[in-house]
Design a protein around this motif. Structure first.
Motif, PDB file in Angstrom:
ATOM      1  N   SER A 188       0.795  -1.152  -0.002  1.00 52.16           N
ATOM      2  CA  SER A 188      -0.016  -0.008   0.034  1.00 52.16           C
ATOM      3  C   SER A 188       0.804   1.202  -0.043  1.00 52.16           C
ATOM      4  N   ALA A 189       1.879   1.375   0.760  1.00 52.07           N
ATOM      5  CA  ALA A 189       2.824   2.453   0.775  1.00 52.07           C
ATOM      6  C   ALA A 189       3.597   2.584  -0.205  1.00 52.07           C
ATOM      7  N   VAL A 190       3.823   1.379  -1.189  1.00 52.38           N
ATOM      8  CA  VAL A 190       4.650   1.544  -2.439  1.00 52.38           C
ATOM      9  C   VAL A 190       3.743   2.024  -3.471  1.00 52.38           C
ATOM     10  N   LEU A 191       2.599   1.611  -3.468  1.00 48.83           N
ATOM     11  CA  LEU A 191       1.296   2.126  -4.536  1.00 48.83           C
ATOM     12  C   LEU A 191       1.256   3.531  -4.262  1.00 48.83           C
ATOM     13  N   ALA A 192       1.102   3.961  -2.938  1.00 55.81           N
ATOM     14  CA  ALA A 192       0.683   5.269  -2.795  1.00 55.81           C
ATOM     15  C   ALA A 192       1.870   6.163  -3.076  1.00 55.81           C
ATOM     16  N   ALA A 193       3.324   5.868  -2.741  1.00 55.61           N
ATOM     17  CA  ALA A 193       4.187   6.687  -3.375  1.00 55.61           C
ATOM     18  C   ALA A 193       4.276   6.855  -4.694  1.00 55.61           C
ATOM     19  N   GLY A 194       4.034   5.621  -5.262  1.00 55.83           N
ATOM     20  CA  GLY A 194       4.403   5.640  -6.882  1.00 55.83           C
ATOM     21  C   GLY A 194       3.214   6.363  -7.432  1.00 55.83           C
ATOM     22  N   THR A 195       2.067   6.614  -6.890  1.00 52.86           N
ATOM     23  CA  THR A 195       0.894   7.194  -7.385  1.00 52.86           C
ATOM     24  C   THR A 195       1.193   8.725  -7.356  1.00 52.86           C
ATOM     25  N   PHE A 196       1.805   9.059  -6.030  1.00 53.88           N
ATOM     26  CA  PHE A 196       2.228  10.476  -5.981  1.00 53.88           C
ATOM     27  C   PHE A 196       3.300  10.771  -6.795  1.00 53.88           C
ATOM     28  N   VAL A 197       4.278  10.019  -7.210  1.00 57.64           N
ATOM     29  CA  VAL A 197       5.303  10.556  -8.070  1.00 57.64           C
ATOM     30  C   VAL A 197       4.736  10.588  -9.570  1.00 57.64           C
ATOM     31  N   LEU A 198       4.025   9.638  -9.728  1.00 55.28           N
ATOM     32  CA  LEU A 198       3.390   9.753 -11.211  1.00 55.28           C
ATOM     33  C   LEU A 198       2.538  11.018 -11.536  1.00 55.28           C
ATOM     34  N   LEU A 199       1.942  11.078 -10.466  1.00 49.71           N
ATOM     35  CA  LEU A 199       0.758  12.576 -10.680  1.00 49.71           C
ATOM     36  C   LEU A 199       1.620  13.724 -10.489  1.00 49.71           C
ATOM     37  N   ALA A 200       2.515  13.824  -9.670  1.00 49.98           N
ATOM     38  CA  ALA A 200       3.547  15.013  -9.500  1.00 49.98           C
ATOM     39  C   ALA A 200       4.509  15.314 -10.852  1.00 49.98           C
ATOM     40  N   ALA A 201       4.766  14.165 -11.329  1.00 48.10           N
ATOM     41  CA  ALA A 201       5.336  14.184 -12.892  1.00 48.10           C
ATOM     42  C   ALA A 201       4.539  14.673 -13.801  1.00 48.10           C
ATOM     43  N   GLY A 202       3.229  14.344 -13.782  1.00 46.84           N
ATOM     44  CA  GLY A 202       2.090  14.675 -14.681  1.00 46.84           C
ATOM     45  C   GLY A 202       2.087  16.131 -14.551  1.00 46.84           C
ATOM     46  N   VAL A 203       1.947  16.722 -13.459  1.00 43.77           N
ATOM     47  CA  VAL A 203       1.686  18.058 -13.044  1.00 43.77           C
ATOM     48  C   VAL A 203       2.803  18.971 -13.643  1.00 43.77           C
ATOM     49  N   LEU A 204       3.895  18.427 -13.327  1.00 46.57           N
ATOM     50  CA  LEU A 204       5.146  19.314 -13.829  1.00 46.57           C
ATOM     51  C   LEU A 204       5.825  19.215 -15.247  1.00 46.57           C
ATOM     52  N   LEU A 205       5.289  18.092 -15.724  1.00 45.22           N
ATOM     53  CA  LEU A 205       6.044  17.886 -17.097  1.00 45.22           C
ATOM     54  C   LEU A 205       5.126  17.972 -18.245  1.00 45.22           C
ATOM     55  N   ILE A 206       3.851  17.837 -18.060  1.00 41.61           N
ATOM     56  CA  ILE A 206       2.790  18.214 -18.992  1.00 41.61           C
ATOM     57  C   ILE A 206       2.892  19.665 -19.558  1.00 41.61           C
ATOM     58  N   PRO A 207       3.048  19.966 -20.748  1.00 42.48           N
ATOM     59  CA  PRO A 207       2.833  21.424 -21.329  1.00 42.48           C
ATOM     60  C   PRO A 207       0.892  21.518 -21.081  1.00 42.48           C
ATOM     61  N   TRP A 208       0.674  22.532 -20.368  1.00 41.06           N
ATOM     62  CA  TRP A 208      -0.767  22.963 -20.045  1.00 41.06           C
ATOM     63  C   TRP A 208      -0.929  23.747 -21.251  1.00 41.06           C
ATOM     64  N   PRO A 209      -2.415  23.835 -21.536  1.00 38.69           N
ATOM     65  CA  PRO A 209      -2.852  24.798 -22.670  1.00 38.69           C
ATOM     66  C   PRO A 209      -2.906  26.068 -22.075  1.00 38.69           C
ATOM     67  N   ALA A 210      -3.017  27.064 -22.746  1.00 36.86           N
ATOM     68  CA  ALA A 210      -3.136  28.334 -22.497  1.00 36.86           C
ATOM     69  C   ALA A 210      -4.657  28.478 -22.618  1.00 36.86           C
TER      70      ALA A 210
END
Length: 187
Positions: free
Chosen positions: A94-116
């Motif tokens: 559960s802890a591994v899955l939670a940490a992995g999900t957090f890293v994946l979502l944080a990477a998505g927020v930071l790396l995806i080019p958001w539209p204007a």
């Protein structure tokens, strides 16, 4: 300044009560902790001028927690405040899955080019959001909601026709009035 302090206090309450959901040993306490967390988030949404979403969050989550308590009693035949339980299972994964999900979502927020933004916001954001979410179905939902709630209560009554206090069967042998362990009322 006071608004900022209140916002951060509510943020801490929200996170702390969210953590409490997994730390307490009772389904009822976990339910109340989750409700407190969502109410704090709803108040924060109201504070940032998202009144419609904030109020809907508060109303929906409080009602959801009430319905969850009804289902705990109805399907499990228990007093959820007194039954101990553990809200976490398989803690390592559960802890591994939670940490992995957090890293994946944080990477998505930071790396995806958001539209204007295209266009200007509506004059009344609350009304436009309500129309976008519900459209012309608002009257239908106002009618269906109490019917669904009545259906849940009827299901509870049908599932437990004698009530939660009648645990002695058909013979209804009860102890002396002073012996609460044998079914008496005691003091």
């Amino acid at each position: 300044m006071l608004i900022d302090i209140l916002f951060w206090v509510l943020a801490l309450v929200s996170v702390a009560s969210g953590v409490a959901v997994f730390m307490v040993d009772s389904m009822a306490r976990a339910t109340y902790a989750l409700a407190v967390s969502f109410v704090a988030v709803g108040i924060m949404l109201v504070m940032v001028d998202l009144e419609y979403i904030g109020i809907i969050t508060i109303l929906m989550m409080v009602m959801e927690m009430a319905i969850m308590a009804v289902y705990m009693v109805m399907y499990m035949g228990m007093n959820p405040a007194l039954m101990p339980m553990d809200m976490t299972h398989n803690k390592r994964w559960s802890a591994v899955l939670a940490a992995g999900t957090f890293v994946l979502l944080a990477a998505g927020v930071l790396l995806i080019p958001w539209p204007a933004r295209i266009g200007a916001p509506a004059a009344d954001l609350t009304a436009s959001l309500g129309e976008a979410i519900m459209g012309p179905k608002m009257l239908v939902m106002l009618t269906i909601s109490p019917v669904l709630f009545a259906t849940i209560i009827a299901g509870l009554v049908i599932a437990n026709p004698r009530g939660r206090y009648d645990r002695w069967g058909d013979d209804l042998k009860r102890g002396t009035p002073d012996d609460p362990m044998q079914g008496g009322l005691g003091q």
